[in-house]
Enzyme design. Structure first.
Site, PDB file in Angstrom:
ATOM      1  CB  ALA A  13      -0.928   0.009   1.206  1.00 23.98           C
ATOM      2  CB  ILE A  16       7.454   1.513  -4.510  1.00 28.09           C
ATOM      3  CG1 ILE A  16       8.522   2.611  -4.393  1.00 28.09           C
ATOM      4  CG2 ILE A  16       7.896   0.470  -5.544  1.00 28.09           C
ATOM      5  CD1 ILE A  16       9.881   2.122  -3.929  1.00 28.09           C
ATOM      6  N   GLY A  17       4.471   0.507  -4.188  1.00 27.35           N
ATOM      7  CA  GLY A  17       3.428  -0.505  -4.405  1.00 27.35           C
ATOM      8  C   GLY A  17       2.345  -0.004  -5.352  1.00 27.35           C
ATOM      9  NE  ARG A 100      23.056   3.454   1.972  1.00 29.28           N
ATOM     10  CZ  ARG A 100      22.251   2.730   1.225  1.00 29.28           C
ATOM     11  NH1 ARG A 100      21.290   3.306   0.549  1.00 29.28           N
ATOM     12  NH2 ARG A 100      22.388   1.418   1.141  1.00 29.28           N
ATOM     13  CG  ASN A 107      14.559  -0.867   6.764  1.00 34.32           C
ATOM     14  OD1 ASN A 107      13.352  -1.057   6.729  1.00 34.32           O
ATOM     15  ND2 ASN A 107      15.088   0.293   6.469  1.00 34.32           N
ATOM     16  CB  VAL A 131      12.459  -2.629  -3.851  1.00 37.68           C
ATOM     17  CG1 VAL A 131      12.344  -1.150  -4.177  1.00 37.68           C
ATOM     18  CG2 VAL A 131      12.278  -3.481  -5.111  1.00 37.68           C
ATOM     19  N   GLY A 132      13.416  -2.434  -0.828  1.00 33.86           N
ATOM     20  CA  GLY A 132      13.478  -1.609   0.392  1.00 33.86           C
ATOM     21  C   GLY A 132      14.912  -1.376   0.830  1.00 33.86           C
ATOM     22  CG  ASP A 161      21.204   2.580  -8.474  1.00 34.08           C
ATOM     23  OD1 ASP A 161      20.857   3.637  -7.950  1.00 34.08           O
ATOM     24  OD2 ASP A 161      21.065   1.464  -7.932  1.00 34.08           O
ATOM     25  NE  ARG A 164      17.428   7.169  -9.742  1.00 30.02           N
ATOM     26  CZ  ARG A 164      17.372   6.976  -8.428  1.00 30.02           C
ATOM     27  NH1 ARG A 164      18.427   6.478  -7.762  1.00 30.02           N
ATOM     28  NH2 ARG A 164      16.278   7.262  -7.762  1.00 30.02           N
ATOM     29  CG  HIS A 189      20.142   1.281  -4.313  1.00 32.95           C
ATOM     30  ND1 HIS A 189      19.985   2.069  -5.416  1.00 32.95           N
ATOM     31  CD2 HIS A 189      19.227   1.725  -3.417  1.00 32.95           C
ATOM     32  CE1 HIS A 189      19.008   2.939  -5.207  1.00 32.95           C
ATOM     33  NE2 HIS A 189      18.542   2.751  -3.992  1.00 32.95           N
TER      34      HIS A 189
HETATM   35  P1  NAI Z   1       6.307   4.012   1.482  1.00 35.01           P
HETATM   36  O1  NAI Z   1       6.565   4.469   2.888  1.00 35.01           O
HETATM   37  O2  NAI Z   1       5.411   4.807   0.617  1.00 35.01           O
HETATM   38  O3  NAI Z   1       5.731   2.531   1.523  1.00 35.01           O
HETATM   39  C1  NAI Z   1       6.308   1.541   2.289  1.00 35.01           C
HETATM   40  C2  NAI Z   1       5.177   0.648   2.725  1.00 35.01           C
HETATM   41  O4  NAI Z   1       5.746  -0.459   3.364  1.00 35.01           O
HETATM   42  C3  NAI Z   1       4.221   1.313   3.724  1.00 35.01           C
HETATM   43  O5  NAI Z   1       2.908   1.194   3.245  1.00 35.01           O
HETATM   44  C4  NAI Z   1       4.447   0.534   5.009  1.00 35.01           C
HETATM   45  O6  NAI Z   1       3.251   0.395   5.755  1.00 35.01           O
HETATM   46  C5  NAI Z   1       4.949  -0.802   4.466  1.00 35.01           C
HETATM   47  N1  NAI Z   1       5.774  -1.562   5.383  1.00 35.01           N
HETATM   48  C6  NAI Z   1       6.726  -1.127   6.220  1.00 35.01           C
HETATM   49  N2  NAI Z   1       7.246  -2.154   6.895  1.00 35.01           N
HETATM   50  C7  NAI Z   1       6.623  -3.259   6.463  1.00 35.01           C
HETATM   51  C8  NAI Z   1       6.722  -4.622   6.807  1.00 35.01           C
HETATM   52  N3  NAI Z   1       7.558  -5.047   7.767  1.00 35.01           N
HETATM   53  N4  NAI Z   1       5.939  -5.498   6.162  1.00 35.01           N
HETATM   54  C9  NAI Z   1       5.066  -5.084   5.239  1.00 35.01           C
HETATM   55  N5  NAI Z   1       4.923  -3.809   4.870  1.00 35.01           N
HETATM   56  C10 NAI Z   1       5.694  -2.907   5.487  1.00 35.01           C
HETATM   57  O7  NAI Z   1       7.743   3.795   0.815  1.00 35.01           O
HETATM   58  P2  NAI Z   1       8.098   3.605  -0.730  1.00 35.01           P
HETATM   59  O8  NAI Z   1       8.331   4.924  -1.330  1.00 35.01           O
HETATM   60  O9  NAI Z   1       7.112   2.706  -1.352  1.00 35.01           O
HETATM   61  O10 NAI Z   1       9.540   2.920  -0.634  1.00 35.01           O
HETATM   62  C11 NAI Z   1       9.708   1.626  -0.128  1.00 35.01           C
HETATM   63  C12 NAI Z   1      11.178   1.323   0.026  1.00 35.01           C
HETATM   64  O11 NAI Z   1      11.843   1.311  -1.226  1.00 35.01           O
HETATM   65  C13 NAI Z   1      11.956   2.317   0.871  1.00 35.01           C
HETATM   66  O12 NAI Z   1      12.854   1.608   1.707  1.00 35.01           O
HETATM   67  C14 NAI Z   1      12.763   3.105  -0.127  1.00 35.01           C
HETATM   68  O13 NAI Z   1      13.930   3.663   0.414  1.00 35.01           O
HETATM   69  C15 NAI Z   1      13.075   2.015  -1.117  1.00 35.01           C
HETATM   70  N6  NAI Z   1      13.515   2.440  -2.448  1.00 35.01           N
HETATM   71  C16 NAI Z   1      14.476   1.686  -3.073  1.00 35.01           C
HETATM   72  C17 NAI Z   1      14.932   2.000  -4.321  1.00 35.01           C
HETATM   73  C18 NAI Z   1      15.994   1.166  -4.981  1.00 35.01           C
HETATM   74  O14 NAI Z   1      16.434   1.540  -6.073  1.00 35.01           O
HETATM   75  N7  NAI Z   1      16.436   0.043  -4.434  1.00 35.01           N
HETATM   76  C19 NAI Z   1      14.404   3.168  -5.034  1.00 35.01           C
HETATM   77  C20 NAI Z   1      13.382   3.874  -4.322  1.00 35.01           C
HETATM   78  C21 NAI Z   1      12.960   3.521  -3.062  1.00 35.01           C
END
Ligand code: NAI
Length: 328
Positions: A13, A16-17, A100, A107, A131-132, A161, A164, A189
Site C-alpha cells: 500500500a 512504490i506498491g 542510511r 530494517n 527494493v526496500g 541506478d 538512471r 545501491h
Molecule cells: P512508502 O513508505 O510509501 O511505503 C512503504 C510501505 O511499506 C508502507 O505502506 C508501510 O506500511 C509498508 N511496510 C513497512 N514495513 C513493512 C513490513 N515489515 N511489512 C510489510 N509492509 C511494510 O515507501 P516507498 O516509497 O514505497 O519505498 C519503499 C522502500 O523502497 C523504501 O525503503 C525506499 O527507500 C526504497 N527504495 C528503493 C529503491 C531502490 O532503487 N532500491 C528506489 C526507491 C525507493
C-alpha cells in the site's frame, strides 16, 4: 492458459506498491499471456490495512484479464506461501536529511523475519528482489535468514541506478537509450555505486570513445547518478516511486524472460568474481537466460575503477558488520 504465477509484494500500500501492482497485473512484468496471483503484505496497523483494501478495490476495478486472484494479509507466511516471485518493497523509506545508517538497524529486523518466512513457505525456486533500503544489505539479511533456499534466489535492486545512468549517457552522447549495450553499475545501491561505461557500445562502437570526456565521467556523471535519489527527494518531497517500480518490473522481467545476450545490472550474491567476497550482495554485470543469471567475467579493471569498486565494497562490508550480531 498458463498456470498463474504467485507474486508476493510487501509494502503493497506504499507509494512504490501503488506504481507497481497495476503494471504487474496488466502483464508488463511477466508477459501478456501470464496470469498472476498477487499476495500482498502490509503492516498490521489499521491505516495500512485499510489503504491496502483500497488498492485491491482499484485492482478489481481495472478488471485485468491476467489477474487470477489477490490475497491481502499482515502475515509474511501467508503472503509468501508458495510464492514464485517476492518483491520486498516494504521498509521505512528515507526522508529528507535521514542517514542510511539509521535505516540499517530499523530494517534489519523486518528482513530477518521475512527471510525466515520465505524459507518456510515460499516456492523452492522463489525469485526474491529486495527494493526496500538499504537494499543490498536487506537482501543479504533475508538470504542469511533463509538457509534452505538457494542464495542465488536473493537479489537487490540496482536496476534503477542502471536506468538512471543510461538516461544520462543517452543525453550526453546524443544516442537513444535502447542503443546502449554493455553498461554496468558496480556495488551498493547507494551514492557509492560505480556506474561504468568503459565497455559500453553503441552500434558496436565504443561509447567511451564517443563521449571522450574523463572529467565529465568523474565530476559530473558518477556523482549525478549516485545522488539522483536525493535529488528526487529534494524536488518531490518524496522518494522515487514510479521509476523505482519501473526498475523492479525491468529486473524481474529480465530475470524471468532473459536478456537475449544483452548485459544488465543485478545486485546478486558474489561468487568471488572481481575480488568481491563470496556472499556479498553486489551490483554485477550479468546476462540472464532460462531464469538464471550469469556474471560477465574477466573484464579488465583499471586503477580508477578498482578504487571506485573498493569504496562501494567497503561501505557494504561496513553495513554487513553493522548487522552481523543479528545474524548469529
Ligand atoms: P512508502 O513508505 O510509501 O511505503 C512503504 C510501505 O511499506 C508502507 O505502506 C508501510 O506500511 C509498508 N511496510 C513497512 N514495513 C513493512 C513490513 N515489515 N511489512 C510489510 N509492509 C511494510 O515507501 P516507498 O516509497 O514505497 O519505498 C519503499 C522502500 O523502497 C523504501 O525503503 C525506499 O527507500 C526504497 N527504495 C528503493 C529503491 C531502490 O532503487 N532500491 C528506489 C526507491 C525507493
Amino acid at each position: 492458459m498458463k498456470q498463474p504465477v504467485r507474486v508476493a509484494v510487501t509494502g503493497a500500500a506504499g507509494q512504490i506498491g501503488y506504481a507497481l501492482l497495476f503494471r504487474i497485473a496488466s502483464g508488463e512484468m511477466l508477459g501478456k499471456d501470464q496470469p498472476v496471483i498477487l499476495q500482498l503484505l502490509e503492516l498490521p496497523i489499521e491505516k495500512a490495512q485499510a489503504a491496502l483494501k483500497g488498492v485491491i478495490m482499484e485492482l478489481e476495478d481495472c478488471a485485468f484479464p491476467l489477474l487470477a486472484g489477490t490475497v491481502a494479509t499482515d502475515d509474511p507466511e501467508v503472503a509468501f506461501k508458495d510464492a514464485d516471485i517476492a518483491l520486498l518493497v516494504g521498509a521505512m523509506p528515507r526522508g529528507p536529511g535521514m542517514e542510511r545508517k539509521d535505516l540499517l538497524l530499523k530494517n534489519a529486523e523486518i528482513f530477518t523475519v521475512q527471510g525466515k518466512a520465505l524459507n518456510k513457505v515460499a516456492s523452492r525456486d522463489v525469485k526474491v528482489l529486495v527494493v526496500g533500503n538499504p537494499a543490498n544489505t536487506n537482501a543479504y539479511i533475508a538470504m542469511k535468514s533463509a538457509p534452505d533456499l538457494d542464495p542465488k534466489n536473493f537479489t537487490a535492486m540496482l536496476r534503477l541506478d542502471h536506468n538512471r545512468a543510461l538516461s544520462q549517457l543517452s543525453t550526453k552522447a546524443g544516442v537513444a537509450v535502447g542503443e546502449i549495450e554493455k553498461f554496468v553499475v558496480w556495488g551498493n545501491h547507494s551514492p557509492t555505486m560505480y556506474p561504468d561505461y568503459r565497455f559500453a557500445t553503441v552500434g558496436g562502437a565504443s561509447l567511451k570513445d564517443k563521449i571522450n570526456d574523463a572529467d565529465w565521467n568523474a565530476n559530473d556523471f558518477i556523482p549525478k547518478v549516485g545522488k539522483r535519489g536525493a535529488a528526487i527527494i529534494e524536488a518531490r518531497g518524496l522518494s522515487s516511486a514510479a521509476s523505482a517500480a519501473n526498475a523492479a518490473i525491468d529486473h524481474i522481467h529480465d530475470w524471468v524472460l532473459g536478456t537475449n545476450g544483452k548485459w544488465t545490472t543485478m545486485g546478486i550474491p558474489s561468487d568471488g568474481s572481481y575480488g568481491i567476497p563470496e556472499g556479498v550482495i553486489f551490483g554485477f554485470p550479468v546476462t540472464t537466460e532460462n531464469g538464471k543469471y550469469t556474471i560477465i567475467k574477466d573484464l579488465p579493471i583499471d586503477e580508477f575503477s578498482q578504487k571506485a569498486i573498493d569504496k562501494t565494497l567497503a561501505e557494504l562490508e561496513e553495513e554487513r558488520g553493522g548487522v552481523a550480531h543479528l545474524l548469529g
